[in-house]
Motif scaffolding. Structure first.
Motif: not given
Length: 132
Positions: A33-40, A50-56, A62-67, A77-85
């Motif tokens: 489902s869309t709940n199983a989609v993560r956007v970095v 821009a991609l994150a806004r549309k995906a949200i 959304a998962v923020e890449l800090r460093c 991310l590794a432990s979740e069976p999600a689609m990642i964009l």
């Protein structure tokens, strides 16, 4: 960012709501489902934001890449069976692609230039469990 890259990314982002509807109507709904989609999100890249806004808006988380992309992979991310964009810097995309392939997931690179790489990561474990 040049015009061509912007149009490609905007087109990919615009397709997210349609993909969410298609998933919602498919037999894989319980598994993907869309709940199983993560956007970095890399806040330093306007394409990523821009991609994150549309995906949200389509229901992604959304998962923020800090460093460090490797730390993000192992902690969130590794432990979740999600689609990642994501739209990432080429160096982060390189590292993430290696980590993902080592975990048995598939990577689709849709757009690549000297500034940004757009990736979609699919977990084969999700598709293997989907009803037929």
């Amino acid at each position: 960012m040049n015009r061509r890259t912007f149009i490609k990314i905007a087109g990919s982002a615009a397709a997210l709501p349609s993909a969410a509807v298609a998933i919602g109507n498919s037999p894989m709904r319980a598994h993907c489902s869309t709940n199983a989609v993560r956007v970095v999100v890399d806040a330093a890249l306007e394409e990523s934001v821009a991609l994150a806004r549309k995906a949200i808006l389509a229901g992604a988380h959304a998962v923020e890449l800090r460093c460090d992309i490797a730390a993000l992979w192992y902690t969130e991310l590794a432990s979740e069976p999600a689609m990642i964009l994501g739209v990432l810097r080429p160096s982060d995309a390189f590292v993430l692609k290696r980590l993902v392939k080592g975990a048995g997931r598939s990577v689709i690179e849709t757009i690549s230039n000297e500034r940004a790489v757009a990736l979609t990561i699919v977990d084969a474990r999700v598709h293997a469990r989907a009803p037929r």
